[in-house]
Scaffold this active site. Structure first.
Site, mmCIF file in Angstrom:
data_model
loop_
_atom_site.group_PDB
_atom_site.id
_atom_site.type_symbol
_atom_site.label_atom_id
_atom_site.label_comp_id
_atom_site.label_asym_id
_atom_site.label_seq_id
_atom_site.Cartn_x
_atom_site.Cartn_y
_atom_site.Cartn_z
ATOM 1 C CE LYS A 22 -1.874 1.711 3.852
ATOM 2 N NZ LYS A 22 -1.847 3.190 3.997
ATOM 3 C CG ASN A 23 2.559 2.549 3.520
ATOM 4 O OD1 ASN A 23 1.464 3.103 3.436
ATOM 5 N ND2 ASN A 23 2.989 2.004 4.643
ATOM 6 N NE ARG A 92 -1.936 9.766 9.464
ATOM 7 C CZ ARG A 92 -2.358 10.614 10.382
ATOM 8 N NH1 ARG A 92 -3.640 10.912 10.442
ATOM 9 N NH2 ARG A 92 -1.520 11.169 11.230
ATOM 10 C CB CYS A 116 -5.588 5.968 10.586
ATOM 11 S SG CYS A 116 -6.123 4.450 9.782
ATOM 12 N NE ARG A 121 1.079 10.480 8.530
ATOM 13 C CZ ARG A 121 0.782 9.364 7.862
ATOM 14 N NH1 ARG A 121 0.327 9.433 6.635
ATOM 15 N NH2 ARG A 121 0.934 8.194 8.421
ATOM 16 C CB ILE A 123 1.538 18.692 5.161
ATOM 17 C CG1 ILE A 123 0.645 19.928 5.235
ATOM 18 C CG2 ILE A 123 0.706 17.427 5.295
ATOM 19 C CD1 ILE A 123 -0.329 20.012 4.064
ATOM 20 C CG ASP A 124 4.179 22.523 9.357
ATOM 21 O OD1 ASP A 124 3.050 22.337 8.900
ATOM 22 O OD2 ASP A 124 4.402 23.033 10.461
ATOM 23 C CG ASP A 306 2.342 1.410 9.449
ATOM 24 O OD1 ASP A 306 1.970 2.234 10.309
ATOM 25 O OD2 ASP A 306 2.275 1.626 8.224
ATOM 26 N NE ARG A 398 -7.016 4.327 5.262
ATOM 27 C CZ ARG A 398 -5.942 4.443 6.053
ATOM 28 N NH1 ARG A 398 -6.002 4.051 7.312
ATOM 29 N NH2 ARG A 398 -4.831 4.953 5.594
#
Length: 417
Positions: A22-23, A92, A116, A121, A123-124, A306, A398
């Site tokens: 998935k990632n 996400r 999730c 998290r 995003i800077d 994970d 997911r």
């Protein structure tokens, strides 16, 4: 709403083929937007997050076709630059589309990503890097309005944290830029190397993937490409854990074991009989384990965050105290309260979960709080005496393809309602 019913105490055994990661596939799907032609992606898992990514590509003007585990994306006529709040909220990691849209269209309008609720998290890192690459960013009405009227330009970027998502966004944005981009303190995850392999096959010039310094030399265009996604190491860890907690025996095929050394070491340290030839992993569990481990999650090649939830249930069959300390996500342990409903004895001390010795689990009705926490609840149900019902299993969909069927193939008494 879907639920899963499990009757535990079944010893699992058999062979499984591990799905695509998935990632890995999500940033690759975002990167197809850079290609003025067709991208053929094999070993693409049938997940709700993948569905969400394909919806985004279609909204942007791509043509997407799925044939079992192969997805074809034709981005020749992609022209839109705005992604709706509804689609951004479905997954996400949707922010990984930002660099691709700006690179292709010269501008992008998105909202903040969903998925999730594991804690902040930010995003800077993504935005500050894009600003260095010539992108202007404005925040208005909970939307990000970004533009690069002069095109994206190469830059030297130091990441204060080796963020996987930021590294991916920068790489994608830099492929068609003017000049050379150097990312220092880049994330080293194998999924990033897979993304770079895909892009290099399409004509990108990326060096250093898998190391802390990645160099991207911008090119004028990318051509059509065919690529096979690497196996999902977290899914593999889940099924290995299922065999371990049920005193079972499993052989996993298509594993990419070289990317799983910290996970394989964990099962070995716990006392499982685990072997690998590089492509396959064999594991045989036992009735109880005597190891007492203190695991700390971290960025690759450390033990992955994970994998924490899907390996923690093994501690419930171990004498003495075992712990997992989480360093990535603030709210990673939201699933612990649900796990304790099975009569587990797990306590939290700050960002550390401590399992206090062997407990005989009993069936319970529980709710998934997130993707990997949901998988942990299935593992606990497989261990427990009696029947368990797991609610809100859309979280699990997911990241796991046909998880109920896979467990049933291994001998579990499991049904989706």
């Amino acid at each position: 709403m879907k639920t899963i019913k499990v009757r535990g105490k079944k010893r699992l055994g058999g062979c499984l083929q591990v799905q695509g990661a998935k990632n890995s596939v999500l940033p690759i799907l975002a990167a197809t937007l850079l290609i003025n032609g067709r991208s053929v992606i094999h070993n693409c898992p049938d997940l709700t997050d993948v569905d969400a990514a394909l919806k985004i590509l279609i909204m942007l003007g791509c043509v997407c076709v799925r044939d079992e585990t192969t997805v074809i994306v034709d981005a020749s006529d992609a022209a839109n630059y705005e992604i709706s709040k509804e689609l951004m909220s479905e997954m996400r990691s949707s922010v990984v589309f930002l660099g691709a849209v700006i690179s292709r269209m010269g501008k992008a309008v998105i909202s903040y990503p969903g998925g999730c609720e594991l804690g902040p998290r930010p995003i800077d890192l993504h935005l500050s890097a894009l600003k260095k690459m010539g992108v202007s960013v404005n925040d208005a009405d909970d939307r990000l309005i970004c533009s690069a009227s002069g095109g994206i330009r190469g830059a030297e970027i130091f990441l204060t944290f080796p963020s996987v998502g930021a590294t991916e966004n920068i790489i994608i944005a830099a492929c068609l830029s003017k000049g050379t981009t150097v990312i220092k303190n880049a994330a080293k995850e194998p999924e990033i190397s897979d993304l770079c392999d895909f892009l290099n096959k399409a004509g990108a010039k990326i060096k250093g993937a898998g190391s802390s310094t990645v160099i991207i030399e911008g090119v004028n265009k990318l051509h059509s490409v065919e690529h096979r996604v690497l196996p999902d190491r977290i899914v593999a860890a889940t099924y290995l854990s299922a065999a371990a907690v049920t005193n079972g025996e499993i052989c996993l095929k298509n594993t990419g074991a070289a990317n799983m050394l910290s996970i394989i070491r964990f099962f070995d340290d716990m006392g499982c009989n685990i072997k690998t030839n590089g492509k396959e992993i064999y594991l045989k569990g036992k009735e109880k384990y005597s190891a007492c481990l203190d695991i700390t999650t971290g960025v690759y090649p450390a033990f992955p965050t994970d994998a924490g939830p899907v390996t923690l249930p093994l501690f419930l069959k171990s004498d003495g105290s075992n712990s997992i300390t989480e360093t990535i996500f603030k709210n990673r342990f939201r699933y612990i309260d649900q796990l304790n409903k099975f009569n587990a004895d797990i306590t939290l001390d700050g960002n550390t979960a401590i399992s206090n010795g062997i407990k005989e689990l009993i069936g319970a009705n529980v709710e998934c709080t997130d993707l990997r926490g949901g998988a942990a609840l299935i593992l606990a149900a497989l261990m427990a005496e009696g029947e368990s019902v797991i609610y809100k299993t859309y979280h699990i969909e997911r990241g796991y393809c046909n998880i109920v069927n896979c467990f049933a193939e291994l001998g579990a008494d499991i049904k989706e309602l």
